[in-house]
Design a protein around this motif. Structure first.
Motif, short mmCIF file in Angstrom:
data_model
loop_
_atom_site.label_atom_id
_atom_site.label_comp_id
_atom_site.label_asym_id
_atom_site.label_seq_id
_atom_site.Cartn_x
_atom_site.Cartn_y
_atom_site.Cartn_z
N ASP A 453 0.82 -1.21 0.00
CA ASP A 453 0.00 0.00 0.00
C ASP A 453 0.86 1.27 0.00
O ASP A 453 0.35 2.38 -0.12
N ARG A 454 2.16 1.13 0.14
CA ARG A 454 3.05 2.30 0.08
C ARG A 454 3.29 2.75 -1.36
O ARG A 454 3.76 3.87 -1.59
N VAL A 455 2.99 1.90 -2.30
CA VAL A 455 3.26 2.20 -3.71
C VAL A 455 2.12 3.05 -4.27
O VAL A 455 0.95 2.68 -4.17
N SER A 456 2.47 4.19 -4.86
CA SER A 456 1.44 5.04 -5.48
C SER A 456 1.61 5.11 -7.00
O SER A 456 0.74 5.65 -7.69
N LYS A 457 2.73 4.58 -7.52
CA LYS A 457 2.94 4.59 -8.96
C LYS A 457 3.90 3.46 -9.33
O LYS A 457 4.83 3.16 -8.59
N VAL A 458 3.63 2.81 -10.48
CA VAL A 458 4.57 1.82 -11.02
C VAL A 458 4.83 2.17 -12.48
O VAL A 458 3.96 2.70 -13.18
N GLU A 459 6.05 1.91 -12.91
CA GLU A 459 6.37 2.08 -14.32
C GLU A 459 7.35 0.99 -14.74
O GLU A 459 8.05 0.40 -13.91
N THR A 499 12.89 -3.17 -16.24
CA THR A 499 12.81 -3.12 -14.78
C THR A 499 11.50 -2.46 -14.37
O THR A 499 11.17 -1.37 -14.87
N VAL A 500 10.77 -3.11 -13.48
CA VAL A 500 9.59 -2.51 -12.88
C VAL A 500 10.06 -1.66 -11.70
O VAL A 500 10.82 -2.13 -10.85
N VAL A 501 9.60 -0.41 -11.67
CA VAL A 501 10.01 0.52 -10.62
C VAL A 501 8.76 0.97 -9.86
O VAL A 501 7.78 1.41 -10.47
N ALA A 502 8.82 0.88 -8.53
CA ALA A 502 7.72 1.33 -7.67
C ALA A 502 8.11 2.63 -6.97
O ALA A 502 9.23 2.77 -6.46
N PHE A 503 7.17 3.59 -6.96
CA PHE A 503 7.40 4.90 -6.34
C PHE A 503 6.39 5.12 -5.22
O PHE A 503 5.26 4.65 -5.28
N ASP A 504 6.80 5.92 -4.22
CA ASP A 504 5.85 6.31 -3.20
C ASP A 504 5.16 7.62 -3.62
O ASP A 504 5.38 8.13 -4.72
N SER A 505 4.33 8.16 -2.75
CA SER A 505 3.52 9.33 -3.10
C SER A 505 4.35 10.59 -3.33
O SER A 505 3.91 11.54 -3.97
N SER A 506 5.60 10.61 -2.81
CA SER A 506 6.47 11.77 -3.01
C SER A 506 7.37 11.62 -4.24
O SER A 506 8.19 12.50 -4.52
N GLU A 508 9.60 9.17 -4.62
CA GLU A 508 10.82 8.45 -4.29
C GLU A 508 10.69 6.99 -4.72
O GLU A 508 9.63 6.37 -4.58
N VAL A 509 11.80 6.43 -5.21
CA VAL A 509 11.82 5.02 -5.62
C VAL A 509 11.82 4.13 -4.38
O VAL A 509 12.66 4.29 -3.49
N LEU A 510 10.85 3.23 -4.33
CA LEU A 510 10.76 2.28 -3.23
C LEU A 510 11.50 0.98 -3.54
O LEU A 510 12.18 0.42 -2.66
#
Length: 519
Positions: A453-459, A499-506, A508-510
């Protein structure tokens, strides 16, 4: 020849039901919710480097294992038959062979230590399928019969004329002639073949060929003795929306008329699915092109004299209609070909109330799957994400994340997420379209998995520098320890790596996770 789960399940249900009641089909109240995997499953590891295509017969084999009277005297007591095969560990006895439209076929009695005696039919170049055989039960004329509800095609090419559909099963030894009187088609004569008495006692098997372009495979299956007198008949229905004798007997004429419309509509959408590999592109216009005998619409409200098509995923839809006085009849197809019936005007393919005779019945249990999301890509190919509960003996993990993309079906075993932000990740290319489904030129490569639930965006960042954004979808709570699933649709051809990259709401790469697909 591909024998899908629908075909095998119908055979097994017919065999088990025959022990209880003269009708060859299950009673109205029996839930027939089973997932049809026409597009054979693609099972992927946590980080996917290759796509593994696998058949999906484990569930049905468990049903077959529990079928009664499979082997006289118990497992291992059956006689070995003269010829090895056609599958590993089997021996077989050839009953008949021939050719239809240039394709060689064979009908065999088979024997294996695990499954006992069986009846196998198939076009030799396309594979075989079948079910069990057992001693004829007292008073039975037909027993353990079935076939595929959809035709096979030479070289698995649906652009070529379909091959005749083989229907086989047991018949009383007194029978000298068997025919199928199709409701909307010719009378089809069967060939009869004697089974050696030492195998299951006195019995014969029959094999008939229905023309491959027959839309509605339903009618009276009739046996005659040597004098031409009728021994008995049973209503035989392979259509996705089957009509059961009890329902027809206990329903008023106006309701039966609606049921027959839904039966034909089910055959239409089933033929569309068989031809296209999914319900992508199915609408009233494309359905009417298959048969103009039904008036189709896309209304969310059932209309008397018409059938509403409500597509909600690549393998899921609802058909609904109504009598002149407004009584609702619906059929939910969830998995391409297995139907559950209802008296409610639902748009949910798992929402039919499982009974045309019981207006107030509740919907049946969901059957081990929680829908997460459905949608379509820019080219109109439907997709769906479903959380499957696969817990049980031999399961790699308790849950899998299933992706259906057009005709492709792929299943990703889910490991525990723990403290990570990206969990199991998989990728499947458009070349994973199964051999018995048509090629779809504009399918994307699909990348999917689970996230915290910390992930707000994936690319997805491909190795060539191209970036594609993904979408996040909430997972129903109370099952796995991940709160979200994601899907990234990548319009590239051939092998893909990135590479799948997960970002938080700010921003930042998680976490990053490598993913590849072969293609």
């Amino acid at each position: 020849m591909s024998r899908d789960l629908d075909h095998q399940l119908r055979e097994t249900l017919a065999e088990r039901q025959a022990e209880l009641h003269p009708s060859p089909v299950p009673p109205e109240g029996l839930v027939r919710r089973a997932r049809r995997r026409v597009a054979r499953n693609v099972v992927l590891g946590v980080v996917t480097a290759a796509v593994i295509v696998a058949g999906s017969i484990g569930g049905i084999r468990m049903l077959v294992d529990r079928a009664p009277d499979r082997v006289p005297g118990g497992d291992g007591d059956q006689a070995a038959l003269p010829t090895e095969g056609p599958t590993p560990g089997e021996t077989s006895l050839l009953l008949a062979s021939g050719e239809q439209d240039g394709e060689s076929w064979a009908l065999r009695v088979t024997s294996s230590p695990r499954f006992g005696y069986g009846l196998s039919f198939g076009y030799e170049a396309l594979g075989v399928g079948g079910g069990g055989i057992s001693p004829m039960r007292q008073g039975r004329i037909f027993q353990g019969y079935g076939g595929s509800p959809s035709p096979d095609y030479p070289d698995h090419d649906p652009t070529r004329p379909p091959l005749p559909i083989g229907i086989s099963g047991q018949v009383a030894v007194e029978a000298e002639r068997v025919e199928l009187r199709l409701e909307d088609g010719p009378v089809v004569e069967a060939g009869l073949y004697r089974v050696p008495d030492e195998l299951i006692g006195p019995a014969k098997v029959f094999l008939l060929f229905v023309p491959g372009d027959t839309l509605l495979i339903a009618g009276d299956l009739i046996a005659y003795d040597r004098s031409g007198a009728e021994l008995g008949r049973e209503y035989f229905d392979l259509s996705p929306v089957s009509l059961y004798p009890k329902v027809l007997e206990e329903s008023p004429p106006e309701a039966v008329a609606v049921m027959k419309e839904l039966q034909l509509a089910g055959a239409v959408v089933g033929r569309y699915f068989n031809t296209h590999g999914s319900f992508s592109g199915l609408d009233p216009s494309s359905a009417s092109a298959i048969s103009s005998d039904v008036v189709f619409n896309a209304s969310p409200v059932a209309i008397p004299g018409e059938v509403s098509i409500r597509v909600s995923g690549p393998q899921s839809l609802v058909l609904a209609s109504a009598t002149p006085d407004g009584a609702i009849y619906s059929a939910c197809m969830d998995g391409g070909g297995i139907s559950v019936y209802g008296r409610n005007d639902t748009n949910d393919p798992q929402g039919c109330t499982n009974g045309w005779l019981h207006p107030s019945a509740d919907p049946p249990p969901a059957g081990g799957g929680d829908g997460i999301a459905t949608g379509s890509d820019p080219n109109g190919n439907l997709w769906s994400l479903t959380l499957l509960d696969v817990s049980g003996p031999g399961a790699e993990t308790p849950f899998e994340l299933e992706l259906l993309m057009g005709p492709i079906g792929a299943s990703l075993p889910l490991q525990r997420l723990g403290d990570a932000d990206l969990g199991s990740v998989g990728a499947v290319p458009p070349t994973a379209t199964p051999v018995d489904a048509p090629t779809v030129a504009d399918l994307p490569t699909s990348v999917w998995g689970i996230a915290s639930d910390r992930v707000s965006k994936v690319e997805l960042r491909l190795d060539d520098g191209t970036i594609f954004d993904g979408e996040l979808y909430s997972i129903p709570p109370g099952s796995i320890d991940a709160e979200q699933a994601f899907l990234i649709l990548v319009p590239v051809e051939g092998p893909m790596a990135g590479t799948v990259v997960a970002f938080d709401s700010s921003g930042e790469v998680l976490q990053r996770k490598r993913v590849e697909s072969s293609g």
